[in-house]
Design a protein around this motif. Structure first.
Motif, PDB file in Angstrom:
ATOM      1  N   LYS A   1      58.406 -17.844  55.249  1.00  0.00           N
ATOM      2  CA  LYS A   1      57.037 -18.259  55.096  1.00  0.00           C
ATOM      3  C   LYS A   1      56.547 -19.934  55.468  1.00  0.00           C
ATOM      4  O   LYS A   1      55.956 -20.538  54.503  1.00  0.00           O
ATOM      5  CB  LYS A   1      56.758 -18.070  53.661  1.00  0.00           C
ATOM      6  CG  LYS A   1      56.919 -16.607  53.148  1.00  0.00           C
ATOM      7  CD  LYS A   1      56.413 -16.361  51.544  1.00  0.00           C
ATOM      8  CE  LYS A   1      56.658 -14.993  51.369  1.00  0.00           C
ATOM      9  NZ  LYS A   1      56.626 -14.404  50.019  1.00  0.00           N
TER      10      LYS A   1
ATOM     11  N   LYS B   1      58.626 -18.106  60.107  1.00  0.00           N
ATOM     12  CA  LYS B   1      57.499 -17.087  59.524  1.00  0.00           C
ATOM     13  C   LYS B   1      58.217 -16.156  58.544  1.00  0.00           C
ATOM     14  O   LYS B   1      57.617 -16.018  57.348  1.00  0.00           O
ATOM     15  CB  LYS B   1      56.697 -16.460  60.263  1.00  0.00           C
ATOM     16  CG  LYS B   1      56.003 -17.184  61.526  1.00  0.00           C
ATOM     17  CD  LYS B   1      55.111 -16.350  62.167  1.00  0.00           C
ATOM     18  CE  LYS B   1      54.263 -17.125  63.141  1.00  0.00           C
ATOM     19  NZ  LYS B   1      53.604 -16.290  64.077  1.00  0.00           N
ATOM     20  N   ARG B   2      59.544 -15.720  58.802  1.00  0.00           N
ATOM     21  CA  ARG B   2      60.288 -15.129  57.449  1.00  0.00           C
ATOM     22  C   ARG B   2      60.179 -15.795  56.330  1.00  0.00           C
ATOM     23  O   ARG B   2      60.504 -15.140  55.283  1.00  0.00           O
ATOM     24  CB  ARG B   2      61.485 -14.784  58.532  1.00  0.00           C
ATOM     25  CG  ARG B   2      62.388 -13.475  57.685  1.00  0.00           C
ATOM     26  CD  ARG B   2      63.507 -12.942  58.304  1.00  0.00           C
ATOM     27  NE  ARG B   2      64.158 -11.862  57.797  1.00  0.00           N
ATOM     28  CZ  ARG B   2      64.898 -11.034  58.316  1.00  0.00           C
ATOM     29  NH1 ARG B   2      65.301 -11.256  59.660  1.00  0.00           N
ATOM     30  NH2 ARG B   2      65.464 -10.065  57.508  1.00  0.00           N
TER      31      ARG B   2
ATOM     32  N   HIS C   1      54.685 -21.777  57.971  1.00  0.00           N
ATOM     33  CA  HIS C   1      53.761 -21.662  59.252  1.00  0.00           C
ATOM     34  C   HIS C   1      53.224 -22.812  59.763  1.00  0.00           C
ATOM     35  O   HIS C   1      53.113 -22.938  60.959  1.00  0.00           O
ATOM     36  CB  HIS C   1      52.590 -20.799  58.577  1.00  0.00           C
ATOM     37  CG  HIS C   1      52.813 -19.581  57.967  1.00  0.00           C
ATOM     38  ND1 HIS C   1      53.312 -18.573  58.677  1.00  0.00           N
ATOM     39  CD2 HIS C   1      52.902 -19.240  56.678  1.00  0.00           C
ATOM     40  CE1 HIS C   1      53.480 -17.326  57.775  1.00  0.00           C
ATOM     41  NE2 HIS C   1      53.400 -17.900  56.552  1.00  0.00           N
TER      42      HIS C   1
END
Length: 205
Positions: free
Chosen positions: A99, A96-97, A101
């Motif tokens: 981006k 997620k860091r 998902h």
């Protein structure tokens, strides 16, 4: 007399043909033996083939493949019992860091996994830049500290835990759920050339 000459001539022809045939066989046997020697694999090549590890020395590719084999035996589609994903066993929070998902897309896209690994190395190198400068070349608990060992340990435990380990001179310890420790990773992945990795505070995948 004429019959004797003909007999001797035929005998000479037979001897010549036999000698030529023997030389040819010896030459072929010598060639085959040489070829068999040339194709005998070295011990390292046997090990590499058996475990599906390319033998590429201490380059960045060597570092990357060594990490991948340790984490997943180099398989892109692996999800372990704790939910870590892919060839390099990324956690969902780390993805997620960057981006990322869609975990299914991540598992099915080798190029994305390779980019994510390089991005994480760049980020960890930036976070640990001061500790790399201070610690490389020293020994902690008898283990020489190298940049590649630090980056490998950061992949295992996170840059923050590696920072604590280095700044406490090994008094701070960390092991993951499978028993792998920071010290073990620092030792196991020492000596690779990771100068290719550029420290980056905000790497993009």
């Amino acid at each position: 007399m004429r019959k004797v000459i003909i007999f001797l001539s035929l005998l000479l022809v037979v001897v010549i043909i036999s000698a030529f045939s023997e030389d040819t066989n010896n030459t072929n046997n010598s060639t085959n033996f040489t070829e068999s020697i040339n194709f005998v694999p070295t011990e390292q090549e046997v090990i590499s083939k058996e475990y599906n590890i390319p033998f590429i020395g201490n380059s960045f590719n060597g570092f990357r493949d060594a990490i991948a084999f340790k984490e997943s035996q180099g398989r892109y589609h692996v999800v372990n019992t704790l939910g870590y994903l892919g060839k390099y066993q990324f956690g969902k929070s780390t993805l997620k860091r960057f981006k990322i998902h869609n975990t299914q897309e991540f598992l099915n896209t080798p190029e994305l996994q390779e980019e994510a690994f390089l991005a994480l190395c760049s980020l960890n190198k930036w976070i640990l830049r001061k500790d790399i400068k201070r610690s490389v070349g020293k020994k902690i608990n008898g283990v020489e500290i190298t940049e590649s060992g630090i980056l490998a340990a950061a992949h295992l435990a996170g840059a923050g835990n590696v920072k604590k380990y280095l700044r406490s001179y090994g008094e701070y310890t960390f092991k993951d759920a499978y028993g792998s420790s920071i010290q073990h990773y620092i030792r196991e992945f020492s000596g690779y050339n990771t100068s290719f990795i550029i420290a980056n505070r905000k790497p993009v995948v």
